[in-house]
Design a protein around this motif. Sequence first.
Motif, PDB file in Angstrom:
ATOM      1  N   GLU A  40     -17.503   3.342 -44.373  1.00 33.02           N
ATOM      2  CA  GLU A  40     -16.202   3.788 -43.874  1.00 33.02           C
ATOM      3  C   GLU A  40     -15.396   4.428 -45.004  1.00 33.02           C
ATOM      4  O   GLU A  40     -15.373   3.931 -46.132  1.00 33.02           O
ATOM      5  CB  GLU A  40     -15.418   2.602 -43.294  1.00 33.02           C
ATOM      6  CG  GLU A  40     -15.944   2.115 -41.955  1.00 33.02           C
ATOM      7  CD  GLU A  40     -15.059   1.038 -41.357  1.00 33.02           C
ATOM      8  OE1 GLU A  40     -13.996   0.741 -41.960  1.00 33.02           O
ATOM      9  OE2 GLU A  40     -15.419   0.494 -40.297  1.00 33.02           O
ATOM     10  N   ARG A  81     -22.164   2.074 -41.259  1.00 28.38           N
ATOM     11  CA  ARG A  81     -22.881   2.404 -40.030  1.00 28.38           C
ATOM     12  C   ARG A  81     -24.303   2.846 -40.370  1.00 28.38           C
ATOM     13  O   ARG A  81     -24.519   3.496 -41.391  1.00 28.38           O
ATOM     14  CB  ARG A  81     -22.181   3.540 -39.280  1.00 28.38           C
ATOM     15  CG  ARG A  81     -22.725   3.773 -37.885  1.00 28.38           C
ATOM     16  CD  ARG A  81     -21.977   4.889 -37.184  1.00 28.38           C
ATOM     17  NE  ARG A  81     -22.603   6.187 -37.392  1.00 28.38           N
ATOM     18  CZ  ARG A  81     -22.176   7.332 -36.853  1.00 28.38           C
ATOM     19  NH1 ARG A  81     -21.091   7.329 -36.105  1.00 28.38           N
ATOM     20  NH2 ARG A  81     -22.801   8.467 -37.074  1.00 28.38           N
ATOM     21  N   ASP A  83     -27.634   4.939 -38.904  1.00 29.80           N
ATOM     22  CA  ASP A  83     -28.137   5.897 -37.919  1.00 29.80           C
ATOM     23  C   ASP A  83     -29.636   6.077 -38.139  1.00 29.80           C
ATOM     24  O   ASP A  83     -30.106   6.137 -39.290  1.00 29.80           O
ATOM     25  CB  ASP A  83     -27.458   7.254 -38.079  1.00 29.80           C
ATOM     26  CG  ASP A  83     -25.997   7.228 -37.674  1.00 29.80           C
ATOM     27  OD1 ASP A  83     -25.693   7.659 -36.551  1.00 29.80           O
ATOM     28  OD2 ASP A  83     -25.162   6.776 -38.485  1.00 29.80           O
ATOM     29  N   ARG A  92     -27.765   4.017 -33.310  1.00 31.87           N
ATOM     30  CA  ARG A  92     -26.749   3.739 -34.334  1.00 31.87           C
ATOM     31  C   ARG A  92     -26.100   2.389 -34.061  1.00 31.87           C
ATOM     32  O   ARG A  92     -25.984   1.967 -32.913  1.00 31.87           O
ATOM     33  CB  ARG A  92     -25.693   4.843 -34.393  1.00 31.87           C
ATOM     34  CG  ARG A  92     -24.864   5.029 -33.150  1.00 31.87           C
ATOM     35  CD  ARG A  92     -23.859   6.157 -33.340  1.00 31.87           C
ATOM     36  NE  ARG A  92     -23.003   6.339 -32.179  1.00 31.87           N
ATOM     37  CZ  ARG A  92     -23.276   7.128 -31.151  1.00 31.87           C
ATOM     38  NH1 ARG A  92     -24.398   7.825 -31.148  1.00 31.87           N
ATOM     39  NH2 ARG A  92     -22.438   7.225 -30.131  1.00 31.87           N
ATOM     40  N   TRP A  93     -25.720   1.734 -35.159  1.00 30.94           N
ATOM     41  CA  TRP A  93     -25.040   0.452 -35.039  1.00 30.94           C
ATOM     42  C   TRP A  93     -24.229   0.197 -36.295  1.00 30.94           C
ATOM     43  O   TRP A  93     -24.368   0.893 -37.305  1.00 30.94           O
ATOM     44  CB  TRP A  93     -26.036  -0.678 -34.769  1.00 30.94           C
ATOM     45  CG  TRP A  93     -26.995  -0.992 -35.893  1.00 30.94           C
ATOM     46  CD1 TRP A  93     -26.830  -1.895 -36.893  1.00 30.94           C
ATOM     47  CD2 TRP A  93     -28.283  -0.386 -36.120  1.00 30.94           C
ATOM     48  NE1 TRP A  93     -27.911  -1.913 -37.729  1.00 30.94           N
ATOM     49  CE2 TRP A  93     -28.828  -1.001 -37.269  1.00 30.94           C
ATOM     50  CE3 TRP A  93     -29.037   0.597 -35.476  1.00 30.94           C
ATOM     51  CZ2 TRP A  93     -30.082  -0.648 -37.790  1.00 30.94           C
ATOM     52  CZ3 TRP A  93     -30.280   0.943 -35.982  1.00 30.94           C
ATOM     53  CH2 TRP A  93     -30.788   0.330 -37.112  1.00 30.94           C
ATOM     54  N   GLN A  94     -23.374  -0.828 -36.238  1.00 32.53           N
ATOM     55  CA  GLN A  94     -22.432  -1.135 -37.313  1.00 32.53           C
ATOM     56  C   GLN A  94     -22.802  -2.458 -37.984  1.00 32.53           C
ATOM     57  O   GLN A  94     -23.364  -3.363 -37.353  1.00 32.53           O
ATOM     58  CB  GLN A  94     -21.000  -1.255 -36.757  1.00 32.53           C
ATOM     59  CG  GLN A  94     -20.493  -0.033 -36.021  1.00 32.53           C
ATOM     60  CD  GLN A  94     -19.986   1.053 -36.940  1.00 32.53           C
ATOM     61  OE1 GLN A  94     -19.739   0.813 -38.123  1.00 32.53           O
ATOM     62  NE2 GLN A  94     -19.840   2.252 -36.409  1.00 32.53           N
TER      63      GLN A  94
END
Length: 248
Positions: A40, A81, A83, A92-94
């Motif tokens: 981020e 994140r 990808d 995709r995920w966090q």
Amino acid sequence: MLLEQGLGPQPPREVTAPLEIQSLLKALHAARTPLEVRFEDRAQTFQSYLVELDTASGMLYIDELIPSVGDKWMTQGENFRVDAWLDGVHLRWQHSDAAQVELDDGAPAFSLPFPTQLTYHQRRGAYRAAVQRSIDTRLELVHSADKRAFAGELLDISVTGCKLRLAGNQLQALQPGERYERSQLQLEDSPLLDVAVEIRHRTYHEAGDETHVGLHFHQPPAVTQRHIERFVTQLQREARRQAREDLF
């Protein structure tokens, strides 16, 4: 369900079923698919790989980041994140934190809990099936003008194109947009098929000393098209069977 794809691009959907998330992660791990990591509020993109899965504890392990400056931000607990692209599907995920660990072989890695939500977005217009090395395939690229020829094995295939594995660095010899109109395709349990292909992209992988070439089938003859469709359907059926087995 995983791999139950239509004939065209689909809108993104959120996957929350633990077994389906686990199956998708297994597929990424088996395919040795590169992961893109973005923190981020930072513009730089990093690369990693999913190196190990522990389904019993619900933990996944990713390799150290490239470039290595990303390791510092990961150990500081910055949100990031992930990808990845698998058979035309964007995943995709966090993650909110990661722990630096050593694997059983002593290799450094980062441990993370399995994501509880994962975005699944099929973006490719036609289903593309991976082709295992154990399956006998061959594509010879033959240029009609200057008689250049290259031969390799298929990495994946769809009804509209394929990806080819060639030995060595062929980036200069193969240019996007070129058409190889006298090429010949050999699929498992099929005759030698005439096909014209157009180069869409190519990438050199130094670790394996091989070039991967993305190709589009240009107006294939009807008999060639039928054999390709039959082969893709066969691979898709096997992939669905394997995916169901992985869920249980």
